[in-house]
Design a protein around this motif. Structure first.
Motif, PDB file in Angstrom:
ATOM      1  N   THR A   9      73.601  65.504  40.727  1.00 40.58           N
ATOM      2  CA  THR A   9      74.574  65.770  41.755  1.00 40.58           C
ATOM      3  C   THR A   9      75.333  66.858  42.236  1.00 40.58           C
ATOM      4  N   ALA A  10      76.072  66.865  43.133  1.00 37.27           N
ATOM      5  CA  ALA A  10      77.117  67.446  43.255  1.00 37.27           C
ATOM      6  C   ALA A  10      78.139  68.471  42.758  1.00 37.27           C
ATOM      7  N   ALA A  11      78.652  66.758  41.835  1.00 35.74           N
ATOM      8  CA  ALA A  11      79.641  67.322  40.918  1.00 35.74           C
ATOM      9  C   ALA A  11      79.579  68.295  39.779  1.00 35.74           C
ATOM     10  N   VAL A  12      78.126  68.509  39.479  1.00 32.37           N
ATOM     11  CA  VAL A  12      78.100  69.710  38.579  1.00 32.37           C
ATOM     12  C   VAL A  12      77.076  70.786  39.417  1.00 32.37           C
ATOM     13  N   VAL A  13      77.183  71.021  40.550  1.00 35.80           N
ATOM     14  CA  VAL A  13      77.172  72.551  41.456  1.00 35.80           C
ATOM     15  C   VAL A  13      77.340  73.454  40.422  1.00 35.80           C
ATOM     16  N   GLU A  14      78.734  74.011  39.531  1.00 38.52           N
ATOM     17  CA  GLU A  14      78.860  75.245  38.757  1.00 38.52           C
ATOM     18  C   GLU A  14      77.938  74.829  37.977  1.00 38.52           C
ATOM     19  N   GLN A  15      77.967  74.065  37.199  1.00 39.84           N
ATOM     20  CA  GLN A  15      77.407  74.400  35.605  1.00 39.84           C
ATOM     21  C   GLN A  15      76.037  74.381  36.050  1.00 39.84           C
ATOM     22  N   ASP A  16      75.481  73.869  36.870  1.00 36.14           N
ATOM     23  CA  ASP A  16      73.784  73.925  37.767  1.00 36.14           C
ATOM     24  C   ASP A  16      73.843  75.226  37.710  1.00 36.14           C
ATOM     25  N   GLU A  44      74.609  77.942  48.321  1.00 36.86           N
ATOM     26  CA  GLU A  44      72.898  77.374  48.187  1.00 36.86           C
ATOM     27  C   GLU A  44      72.277  76.846  46.606  1.00 36.86           C
ATOM     28  N   ASN A  45      72.986  76.565  45.855  1.00 36.54           N
ATOM     29  CA  ASN A  45      72.568  75.653  45.190  1.00 36.54           C
ATOM     30  C   ASN A  45      73.264  74.265  45.245  1.00 36.54           C
ATOM     31  N   LEU A  46      74.318  74.027  45.890  1.00 37.52           N
ATOM     32  CA  LEU A  46      74.624  72.854  46.644  1.00 37.52           C
ATOM     33  C   LEU A  46      73.838  72.033  47.793  1.00 37.52           C
ATOM     34  N   VAL A  47      73.448  73.387  48.715  1.00 40.88           N
ATOM     35  CA  VAL A  47      72.108  72.930  49.138  1.00 40.88           C
ATOM     36  C   VAL A  47      71.187  72.017  48.213  1.00 40.88           C
ATOM     37  N   ASP A  48      70.647  72.693  47.674  1.00 36.53           N
ATOM     38  CA  ASP A  48      69.457  72.277  46.888  1.00 36.53           C
ATOM     39  C   ASP A  48      70.012  70.930  46.473  1.00 36.53           C
ATOM     40  N   LEU A  49      71.775  70.875  46.260  1.00 35.08           N
ATOM     41  CA  LEU A  49      71.412  69.750  44.633  1.00 35.08           C
ATOM     42  C   LEU A  49      72.019  68.344  46.325  1.00 35.08           C
ATOM     43  N   VAL A  50      72.022  68.577  47.300  1.00 33.63           N
ATOM     44  CA  VAL A  50      72.604  67.198  47.795  1.00 33.63           C
ATOM     45  C   VAL A  50      71.171  66.472  48.560  1.00 33.63           C
TER      46      VAL A  50
END
Length: 174
Positions: A9-16, A44-50
């Motif tokens: 989920t977006a909650a782990v965007v930084e770690q991911d 861009e990673n956040l867009v992928d996670l969403v």
């Protein structure tokens, strides 16, 4: 350490993002694409996670973070057979016996391929139905995963030539 899985989920965007950018050549070989690009951003990673979270919500595909302790060290993707091939620009076979089941693919740092593959298939290989055949997807640029499939007895091997890689699906023989 034992690996665990948690819904991506977006909650782990930084770690991911940190895990994704940690070894760009590894991910490019694994994905058969020029992803991630050197200028790939957290946004861009956040867009992928969403997008992955929405697919999960809608039951289209399931994506999980691979965790060692509380650290995100990788990702696995669970898709129906035909979808797993089409997302790699491969035309799925017109063979109902072969063209069914659940396909799991993934990558992780600090986790031996054997452990990633066996744990992923055991925990998430039934996400599209317990009776479904469980396949691991990799490509010929990931010799560690191919060797692990052999050691794990996933010796029913099918190859599919895509535009950027030869994709390999491995399962326990029927």
């Amino acid at each position: 350490a034992v690996i665990r899985f948690s819904r991506l989920t977006a909650a782990v965007v930084e770690q991911d993002f940190a895990a994704v950018m940690r070894d760009v050549p590894l991910l490019r070989a694994w994905s058969g694409q020029d992803w991630p690009t050197p200028d790939f951003t957290v946004e861009e990673n956040l867009v992928d996670l969403v997008r992955h979270d929405l697919e999960h919500e809608e039951g289209i595909a399931f994506t999980y973070s691979v965790l060692l302790g509380h650290d995100v060290v990788g990702c696995i993707y669970v898709r129906p057979f035909a979808d797993a091939l089409s997302t790699r620009d491969v035309e799925p076979p017109d063979d109902p016996q072969l063209g069914s089941g659940t396909v799991v693919r993934g990558w992780a740092h600090e986790v031996p391929a054997d452990e990633l593959i066996s744990s992923s298939l055991a925990e998430h290989g039934g996400d599209f139905g317990d009776g479904a055949r469980r396949w691991w997807q990799t490509n010929t640029d990931c010799p560690d995963q191919l060797a692990a499939c052999e050691r794990l007895g996933l010796t029913d091997r099918r190859e599919f030539r895509g535009p950027t890689a030869t994709w390999v699906l491995c399962a326990v023989p029927e």
